[in-house]
Design a protein around this motif. Sequence first.
Motif, PDB file in Angstrom:
ATOM      1  N   LYS A  31      38.288 -35.754  46.993  1.00  0.00           N
ATOM      2  CA  LYS A  31      37.424 -36.805  46.442  1.00  0.00           C
ATOM      3  C   LYS A  31      36.036 -36.280  46.123  1.00  0.00           C
ATOM      4  O   LYS A  31      35.403 -36.722  45.158  1.00  0.00           O
ATOM      5  N   GLY A  32      35.545 -35.322  46.920  1.00  0.00           N
ATOM      6  CA  GLY A  32      34.226 -34.760  46.667  1.00  0.00           C
ATOM      7  C   GLY A  32      34.236 -33.551  45.766  1.00  0.00           C
ATOM      8  O   GLY A  32      33.177 -32.994  45.452  1.00  0.00           O
ATOM      9  N   CYS A  33      35.451 -33.140  45.346  1.00  0.00           N
ATOM     10  CA  CYS A  33      35.609 -31.964  44.478  1.00  0.00           C
ATOM     11  C   CYS A  33      34.866 -30.761  45.056  1.00  0.00           C
ATOM     12  O   CYS A  33      34.103 -30.092  44.377  1.00  0.00           O
ATOM     13  N   TRP A  34      35.108 -30.518  46.362  1.00  0.00           N
ATOM     14  CA  TRP A  34      34.396 -29.433  47.025  1.00  0.00           C
ATOM     15  C   TRP A  34      34.701 -28.069  46.399  1.00  0.00           C
ATOM     16  O   TRP A  34      33.828 -27.210  46.319  1.00  0.00           O
ATOM     17  N   GLY A  35      35.974 -27.865  45.995  1.00  0.00           N
ATOM     18  CA  GLY A  35      36.345 -26.563  45.444  1.00  0.00           C
ATOM     19  C   GLY A  35      35.959 -26.379  43.997  1.00  0.00           C
ATOM     20  O   GLY A  35      36.122 -25.286  43.434  1.00  0.00           O
ATOM     21  N   LYS A  36      35.453 -27.448  43.361  1.00  0.00           N
ATOM     22  CA  LYS A  36      35.022 -27.394  41.950  1.00  0.00           C
ATOM     23  C   LYS A  36      36.142 -26.867  41.052  1.00  0.00           C
ATOM     24  O   LYS A  36      35.916 -26.070  40.140  1.00  0.00           O
ATOM     25  N   VAL A  37      37.372 -27.326  41.335  1.00  0.00           N
ATOM     26  CA  VAL A  37      38.528 -26.885  40.552  1.00  0.00           C
ATOM     27  C   VAL A  37      38.588 -27.624  39.218  1.00  0.00           C
ATOM     28  O   VAL A  37      39.120 -27.109  38.236  1.00  0.00           O
ATOM     29  N   TRP A  38      38.036 -28.817  39.123  1.00  0.00           N
ATOM     30  CA  TRP A  38      38.077 -29.609  37.906  1.00  0.00           C
ATOM     31  C   TRP A  38      36.752 -30.330  37.719  1.00  0.00           C
ATOM     32  O   TRP A  38      35.876 -30.342  38.587  1.00  0.00           O
ATOM     33  N   TYR A  39      36.622 -30.946  36.565  1.00  0.00           N
ATOM     34  CA  TYR A  39      35.468 -31.799  36.300  1.00  0.00           C
ATOM     35  C   TYR A  39      35.888 -32.859  35.291  1.00  0.00           C
ATOM     36  O   TYR A  39      36.941 -32.746  34.659  1.00  0.00           O
ATOM     37  N   THR A  40      35.081 -33.886  35.123  1.00  0.00           N
ATOM     38  CA  THR A  40      35.371 -34.969  34.174  1.00  0.00           C
ATOM     39  C   THR A  40      34.537 -34.758  32.920  1.00  0.00           C
ATOM     40  O   THR A  40      33.303 -34.661  32.986  1.00  0.00           O
ATOM     41  N   ASP A  41      35.220 -34.642  31.739  1.00  0.00           N
ATOM     42  CA  ASP A  41      34.479 -34.396  30.496  1.00  0.00           C
ATOM     43  C   ASP A  41      33.871 -35.685  29.961  1.00  0.00           C
ATOM     44  O   ASP A  41      33.985 -36.759  30.566  1.00  0.00           O
ATOM     45  N   THR A  42      33.220 -35.583  28.816  1.00  0.00           N
ATOM     46  CA  THR A  42      32.517 -36.746  28.241  1.00  0.00           C
ATOM     47  C   THR A  42      33.478 -37.860  27.832  1.00  0.00           C
ATOM     48  O   THR A  42      33.079 -39.019  27.728  1.00  0.00           O
ATOM     49  N   ALA A  43      34.734 -37.510  27.617  1.00  0.00           N
ATOM     50  CA  ALA A  43      35.717 -38.528  27.240  1.00  0.00           C
ATOM     51  C   ALA A  43      36.315 -39.218  28.464  1.00  0.00           C
ATOM     52  O   ALA A  43      37.127 -40.134  28.329  1.00  0.00           O
ATOM     53  N   GLY A  44      35.919 -38.770  29.682  1.00  0.00           N
ATOM     54  CA  GLY A  44      36.429 -39.390  30.895  1.00  0.00           C
ATOM     55  C   GLY A  44      37.709 -38.762  31.403  1.00  0.00           C
ATOM     56  O   GLY A  44      38.334 -39.298  32.329  1.00  0.00           O
ATOM     57  N   SER A  45      38.122 -37.642  30.840  1.00  0.00           N
ATOM     58  CA  SER A  45      39.345 -36.967  31.276  1.00  0.00           C
ATOM     59  C   SER A  45      39.016 -35.887  32.288  1.00  0.00           C
ATOM     60  O   SER A  45      37.956 -35.243  32.222  1.00  0.00           O
ATOM     61  N   VAL A  46      39.938 -35.677  33.223  1.00  0.00           N
ATOM     62  CA  VAL A  46      39.776 -34.625  34.228  1.00  0.00           C
ATOM     63  C   VAL A  46      40.369 -33.333  33.663  1.00  0.00           C
ATOM     64  O   VAL A  46      41.560 -33.284  33.325  1.00  0.00           O
ATOM     65  N   VAL A  47      39.556 -32.302  33.564  1.00  0.00           N
ATOM     66  CA  VAL A  47      39.997 -31.028  32.975  1.00  0.00           C
ATOM     67  C   VAL A  47      39.663 -29.884  33.914  1.00  0.00           C
ATOM     68  O   VAL A  47      38.841 -30.018  34.829  1.00  0.00           O
ATOM     69  N   TRP A  48      40.301 -28.748  33.690  1.00  0.00           N
ATOM     70  CA  TRP A  48      40.056 -27.570  34.524  1.00  0.00           C
ATOM     71  C   TRP A  48      38.622 -27.077  34.341  1.00  0.00           C
ATOM     72  O   TRP A  48      38.102 -27.039  33.226  1.00  0.00           O
ATOM     73  N   SER A  49      37.997 -26.698  35.435  1.00  0.00           N
ATOM     74  CA  SER A  49      36.694 -26.042  35.367  1.00  0.00           C
ATOM     75  C   SER A  49      36.911 -24.540  35.271  1.00  0.00           C
ATOM     76  O   SER A  49      38.040 -24.044  35.414  1.00  0.00           O
ATOM     77  N   SER A  50      35.828 -23.768  35.023  1.00  0.00           N
ATOM     78  CA  SER A  50      35.959 -22.316  34.963  1.00  0.00           C
ATOM     79  C   SER A  50      36.406 -21.760  36.317  1.00  0.00           C
ATOM     80  O   SER A  50      37.219 -20.841  36.395  1.00  0.00           O
ATOM     81  N   VAL A  51      35.900 -22.367  37.403  1.00  0.00           N
ATOM     82  CA  VAL A  51      36.317 -21.949  38.738  1.00  0.00           C
ATOM     83  C   VAL A  51      37.796 -22.248  38.943  1.00  0.00           C
ATOM     84  O   VAL A  51      38.556 -21.429  39.477  1.00  0.00           O
ATOM     85  N   GLY A  52      38.225 -23.432  38.491  1.00  0.00           N
ATOM     86  CA  GLY A  52      39.620 -23.811  38.643  1.00  0.00           C
ATOM     87  C   GLY A  52      40.550 -22.899  37.876  1.00  0.00           C
ATOM     88  O   GLY A  52      41.614 -22.492  38.373  1.00  0.00           O
ATOM     89  N   LEU A  53      40.171 -22.554  36.635  1.00  0.00           N
ATOM     90  CA  LEU A  53      40.993 -21.647  35.835  1.00  0.00           C
ATOM     91  C   LEU A  53      41.067 -20.273  36.478  1.00  0.00           C
ATOM     92  O   LEU A  53      42.123 -19.620  36.460  1.00  0.00           O
ATOM     93  N   GLN A  54      39.948 -19.852  37.063  1.00  0.00           N
ATOM     94  CA  GLN A  54      39.934 -18.549  37.734  1.00  0.00           C
ATOM     95  C   GLN A  54      40.861 -18.549  38.943  1.00  0.00           C
ATOM     96  O   GLN A  54      41.653 -17.621  39.143  1.00  0.00           O
ATOM     97  N   GLU A  55      40.779 -19.595  39.766  1.00  0.00           N
ATOM     98  CA  GLU A  55      41.643 -19.684  40.935  1.00  0.00           C
ATOM     99  C   GLU A  55      43.108 -19.805  40.521  1.00  0.00           C
ATOM    100  O   GLU A  55      43.999 -19.218  41.155  1.00  0.00           O
ATOM    101  N   LYS A  56      43.355 -20.544  39.440  1.00  0.00           N
ATOM    102  CA  LYS A  56      44.729 -20.701  38.960  1.00  0.00           C
ATOM    103  C   LYS A  56      45.277 -19.365  38.478  1.00  0.00           C
ATOM    104  O   LYS A  56      46.454 -19.033  38.722  1.00  0.00           O
ATOM    105  N   ALA A  57      44.441 -18.566  37.805  1.00  0.00           N
ATOM    106  CA  ALA A  57      44.880 -17.246  37.334  1.00  0.00           C
ATOM    107  C   ALA A  57      45.244 -16.342  38.503  1.00  0.00           C
ATOM    108  O   ALA A  57      46.234 -15.600  38.457  1.00  0.00           O
TER     109      ALA A  57
END
Length: 317
Positions: A275-301
Amino acid sequence: MADWIKMRTSLLTNPKVSKMARTLLANPDFREWYGNPEISDATSQAVTLRHVTVVTRVTVGGLLPVWASVNESAGRDGHLRHASLFDIDAMSGIPGFGAAMEAVDWLTVLPGNEGLEFGNFIEHNTPGQERSTHAKTAAERAKEYRDRKAAEKAAAVTNGVTKKRDASRDAVTTEKSRGEENSSSLRSEESASKPAFPAKPKKITLKTYLDECRQAGCKPLPPEHSIRVYCRDAGISDEMLAVAWCVFRDDYTQTATKKNKKYIDWPGHFANAVKGCWGKVWYTDTAGSVVWSSVGLQEKAVLDARARARETISEPA
């Protein structure tokens, strides 16, 4: 002699008090004393509810000293000799207060301006002269107390309450022993019938929690946990949740400052991290959608590379 008078708890909602408030607001002398520029001759007949509510409380505050003075000085007939409406204003400290009381029939000016009459006042209060006449001295009250105690003692002896001390002690001791025996038996039965309370949960590290989950054959994050519903409602995908769990797991099992942290509810602690997005894996864009953050993409890779090296992603489900 008690220094009190009777004041009803419903006085604030009494229609007479409300009418007194409206009468005061129509009085120019009161309005000048009240000091509210919103009220004038043009608005006094249609005054707002807010002003009436405030002045109602002012009215109740003014009634207390007036009735207290009447209670001390009026006779049995409820007459306050040689008093005038001006005196009522002075008692209350509020201009026009006497006229407002007269408007609701709480007082009447006697013929020839001989004073004021407070109708039905004696029904609820005792005049000061009468209290002084019937007040008892300390010696009289003490004598009444002694007489009352003597009468109670005589009644006890007459009814056979007084018994021989030894016999009474034996009877009380026997009854007490029986009572204690019965109470002891009852407590034993209750203890035998009550189930033992479960042990209080202990704080453990995440590593210990994962070991216990493996031994029990259960998921670290139960399938029915509320955080899964939260993620679906928030638009967080299962893959994002899996990556967030891996980041959370590595953080609390490998980081020196966190690997010794202990909690009772690790799934609940992970839910707070999501709920607090501590790992910063995603973020909410201007359209209100949850998308991968750069940190999230790095961890996913990193996790994808491990998967390709036959190291599967350790999911929380």
